[in-house]
Scaffold this active site. Structure first.
Site, PDB file in Angstrom:
ATOM      1  N   ARG A 119       0.946 -34.486  -4.019  1.00 61.30           N
ATOM      2  CA  ARG A 119       1.537 -33.299  -4.663  1.00 61.30           C
ATOM      3  C   ARG A 119       1.719 -33.533  -6.155  1.00 61.30           C
ATOM      4  O   ARG A 119       1.507 -32.623  -6.958  1.00 61.30           O
ATOM      5  CB  ARG A 119       2.865 -32.939  -4.013  1.00 61.30           C
ATOM      6  CG  ARG A 119       2.670 -32.141  -2.735  1.00 61.30           C
ATOM      7  CD  ARG A 119       3.857 -32.235  -1.821  1.00 61.30           C
ATOM      8  NE  ARG A 119       5.040 -31.630  -2.383  1.00 61.30           N
ATOM      9  CZ  ARG A 119       6.285 -31.982  -2.058  1.00 61.30           C
ATOM     10  NH1 ARG A 119       6.491 -32.957  -1.195  1.00 61.30           N
ATOM     11  NH2 ARG A 119       7.309 -31.374  -2.593  1.00 61.30           N
ATOM     12  N   ARG A 141      15.628 -35.862  -0.014  1.00 63.21           N
ATOM     13  CA  ARG A 141      15.344 -34.625   0.718  1.00 63.21           C
ATOM     14  C   ARG A 141      14.570 -34.923   2.000  1.00 63.21           C
ATOM     15  O   ARG A 141      14.796 -34.306   3.029  1.00 63.21           O
ATOM     16  CB  ARG A 141      14.537 -33.669  -0.183  1.00 63.21           C
ATOM     17  CG  ARG A 141      14.294 -32.308   0.458  1.00 63.21           C
ATOM     18  CD  ARG A 141      13.750 -31.301  -0.531  1.00 63.21           C
ATOM     19  NE  ARG A 141      12.371 -31.568  -0.904  1.00 63.21           N
ATOM     20  CZ  ARG A 141      11.705 -30.856  -1.811  1.00 63.21           C
ATOM     21  NH1 ARG A 141      12.288 -29.864  -2.439  1.00 63.21           N
ATOM     22  NH2 ARG A 141      10.455 -31.139  -2.084  1.00 63.21           N
ATOM     23  N   ARG A 197       0.857 -21.680  -9.641  1.00 65.68           N
ATOM     24  CA  ARG A 197       0.658 -23.126  -9.689  1.00 65.68           C
ATOM     25  C   ARG A 197      -0.707 -23.477 -10.249  1.00 65.68           C
ATOM     26  O   ARG A 197      -1.043 -24.659 -10.344  1.00 65.68           O
ATOM     27  CB  ARG A 197       0.748 -23.679  -8.276  1.00 65.68           C
ATOM     28  CG  ARG A 197       2.033 -24.426  -7.941  1.00 65.68           C
ATOM     29  CD  ARG A 197       1.901 -24.906  -6.512  1.00 65.68           C
ATOM     30  NE  ARG A 197       2.837 -25.913  -6.141  1.00 65.68           N
ATOM     31  CZ  ARG A 197       4.040 -25.684  -5.618  1.00 65.68           C
ATOM     32  NH1 ARG A 197       4.472 -24.460  -5.460  1.00 65.68           N
ATOM     33  NH2 ARG A 197       4.792 -26.698  -5.266  1.00 65.68           N
ATOM     34  N   LYS A 228      14.038 -26.082  -8.303  1.00 63.99           N
ATOM     35  CA  LYS A 228      13.734 -24.655  -8.416  1.00 63.99           C
ATOM     36  C   LYS A 228      14.427 -23.843  -7.317  1.00 63.99           C
ATOM     37  O   LYS A 228      14.976 -22.779  -7.585  1.00 63.99           O
ATOM     38  CB  LYS A 228      12.219 -24.422  -8.352  1.00 63.99           C
ATOM     39  CG  LYS A 228      11.454 -25.159  -9.447  1.00 63.99           C
ATOM     40  CD  LYS A 228       9.964 -24.837  -9.411  1.00 63.99           C
ATOM     41  CE  LYS A 228       9.242 -25.303  -8.171  1.00 63.99           C
ATOM     42  NZ  LYS A 228       8.976 -26.746  -8.089  1.00 63.99           N
ATOM     43  N   ARG A 277      10.882 -32.995   5.853  1.00 66.75           N
ATOM     44  CA  ARG A 277       9.646 -32.308   5.433  1.00 66.75           C
ATOM     45  C   ARG A 277       8.496 -33.297   5.374  1.00 66.75           C
ATOM     46  O   ARG A 277       8.574 -34.284   4.642  1.00 66.75           O
ATOM     47  CB  ARG A 277       9.872 -31.691   4.041  1.00 66.75           C
ATOM     48  CG  ARG A 277       9.953 -30.182   4.066  1.00 66.75           C
ATOM     49  CD  ARG A 277      10.242 -29.641   2.705  1.00 66.75           C
ATOM     50  NE  ARG A 277       9.092 -29.673   1.810  1.00 66.75           N
ATOM     51  CZ  ARG A 277       9.041 -29.024   0.651  1.00 66.75           C
ATOM     52  NH1 ARG A 277      10.055 -28.302   0.269  1.00 66.75           N
ATOM     53  NH2 ARG A 277       7.973 -29.111  -0.114  1.00 66.75           N
TER      54      ARG A 277
HETATM   55  P1  ADP Z   1       7.757 -28.262  -4.057  1.00 68.81           P
HETATM   56  O1  ADP Z   1       8.975 -28.773  -3.375  1.00 68.81           O
HETATM   57  O2  ADP Z   1       6.750 -29.327  -4.304  1.00 68.81           O
HETATM   58  O3  ADP Z   1       8.037 -27.440  -5.247  1.00 68.81           O
HETATM   59  P2  ADP Z   1       6.989 -25.981  -2.429  1.00 68.81           P
HETATM   60  O4  ADP Z   1       7.991 -25.938  -1.365  1.00 68.81           O
HETATM   61  O5  ADP Z   1       7.058 -24.976  -3.514  1.00 68.81           O
HETATM   62  O6  ADP Z   1       6.933 -27.451  -3.026  1.00 68.81           O
HETATM   63  O7  ADP Z   1       5.501 -25.903  -1.807  1.00 68.81           O
HETATM   64  C1  ADP Z   1       5.092 -26.743  -0.765  1.00 68.81           C
HETATM   65  C2  ADP Z   1       3.577 -26.702  -0.597  1.00 68.81           C
HETATM   66  O8  ADP Z   1       3.120 -25.350  -0.364  1.00 68.81           O
HETATM   67  C3  ADP Z   1       2.764 -27.180  -1.813  1.00 68.81           C
HETATM   68  O9  ADP Z   1       2.634 -28.587  -1.868  1.00 68.81           O
HETATM   69  C4  ADP Z   1       1.428 -26.468  -1.554  1.00 68.81           C
HETATM   70  O10 ADP Z   1       0.687 -27.108  -0.543  1.00 68.81           O
HETATM   71  C5  ADP Z   1       1.861 -25.122  -0.990  1.00 68.81           C
HETATM   72  N1  ADP Z   1       2.024 -24.129  -2.079  1.00 68.81           N
HETATM   73  C6  ADP Z   1       3.194 -23.558  -2.471  1.00 68.81           C
HETATM   74  N2  ADP Z   1       2.993 -22.707  -3.488  1.00 68.81           N
HETATM   75  C7  ADP Z   1       1.664 -22.740  -3.754  1.00 68.81           C
HETATM   76  C8  ADP Z   1       0.824 -22.116  -4.723  1.00 68.81           C
HETATM   77  N3  ADP Z   1       1.328 -21.248  -5.619  1.00 68.81           N
HETATM   78  N4  ADP Z   1      -0.506 -22.372  -4.705  1.00 68.81           N
HETATM   79  C9  ADP Z   1      -1.018 -23.220  -3.817  1.00 68.81           C
HETATM   80  N5  ADP Z   1      -0.295 -23.877  -2.895  1.00 68.81           N
HETATM   81  C10 ADP Z   1       1.034 -23.650  -2.850  1.00 68.81           C
END
Ligand code: ADP
Length: 189
Positions: free
Chosen positions: A145, A128, A89, A14, A134
């Site tokens: 996750r 990654r 989400r 994304k 991370r």
């Molecule tokens: P990914 O690489 O899994 O897509 P992101 O970088 O988008 O992850 O998000 C990392 C973390 O931030 C998530 O695992 C969650 O803890 C938190 N987070 C991000 N967006 C949301 C959301 N819309 N609602 C709740 N928690 C969120």
């Protein structure tokens, strides 16, 4: 405003695709994950509240996430549109987003889901983790996750399907080919 949600499991690409889309379509990119990471880095009060949850791979509570997202949208009053990445989400987040945009006379135009199988996701995130360190990319946190994704986030898809806003794009292959497929969807609007 022309607003899109870019949807997909952790590691679906994304962020990579959003960067290319905002350049092509001059939209504002809002990634809730990036916003949370910036808060954590700056040790803001919000960052301090959410850092442990994020490190464990859990979702941040809806109220906190929705308030942060709305604030970010309000920082860009003249925007042509937004790409929401990592938000919504949960179904309550999707409902809140609809209400919020409606209050501004706007709406979500389309939701594009990047389709990537589990094996490929695991490979990408392991890579990654090596590159960025991370903490939530570590294997045990990643498992959490993925669980959060399948227990809460996946339900966002039928929510938008019922509104006839959902398109799926194959997220495996060359970055530019995936981008071309995404652009073809956006160009229909
Ligand atoms: P990914 O690489 O899994 O897509 P992101 O970088 O988008 O992850 O998000 C990392 C973390 O931030 C998530 O695992 C969650 O803890 C938190 N987070 C991000 N967006 C949301 C959301 N819309 N609602 C709740 N928690 C969120």
């Amino acid at each position: 405003m022309l607003n899109f949600v870019l949807f997909g499991p952790p590691g679906a690409g994304k962020g990579t695709q959003s960067e290319k889309l905002i350049e092509k379509y001059q939209l504002i990119h809002i990634s809730t994950g990036d916003l949370f990471r910036a808060h954590i880095k700056n040790q803001s009060p919000l960052g301090q509240r959410v850092s442990a949850l994020i490190a464990e791979g859990q979702l941040v509570p809806d109220e906190i996430t929705i308030a942060m997202l709305e604030e970010e949208v309000d920082k860009n009053p003249g925007a042509k549109g937004f790409i929401f990445d990592g938000f919504p989400r949960t179904v309550p987040q999707a409902q809140a987003l609809d209400e919020f945009l409606e209050s501004k006379g706007s709406s979500i135009a389309g939701v594009i889901a990047l389709d990537v199988d589990q094996e490929e996701l695991t490979k990408r995130i392991a890579q990654r983790q090596l590159e960025t360190g991370r903490v939530d990319d570590q294997a045990d946190k990643l498992q959490k996750r993925i669980e959060e994704y399948f227990s809460k986030t996946i339900h966002v898809l039928p929510y938008y399907e019922a509104q006839q806003k959902l398109s799926k794009v194959n997220g495996i292959g060359k970055i530019d080919d995936i981008f071309a497929d995404l652009s073809a969807v956006i160009d229909k609007y």
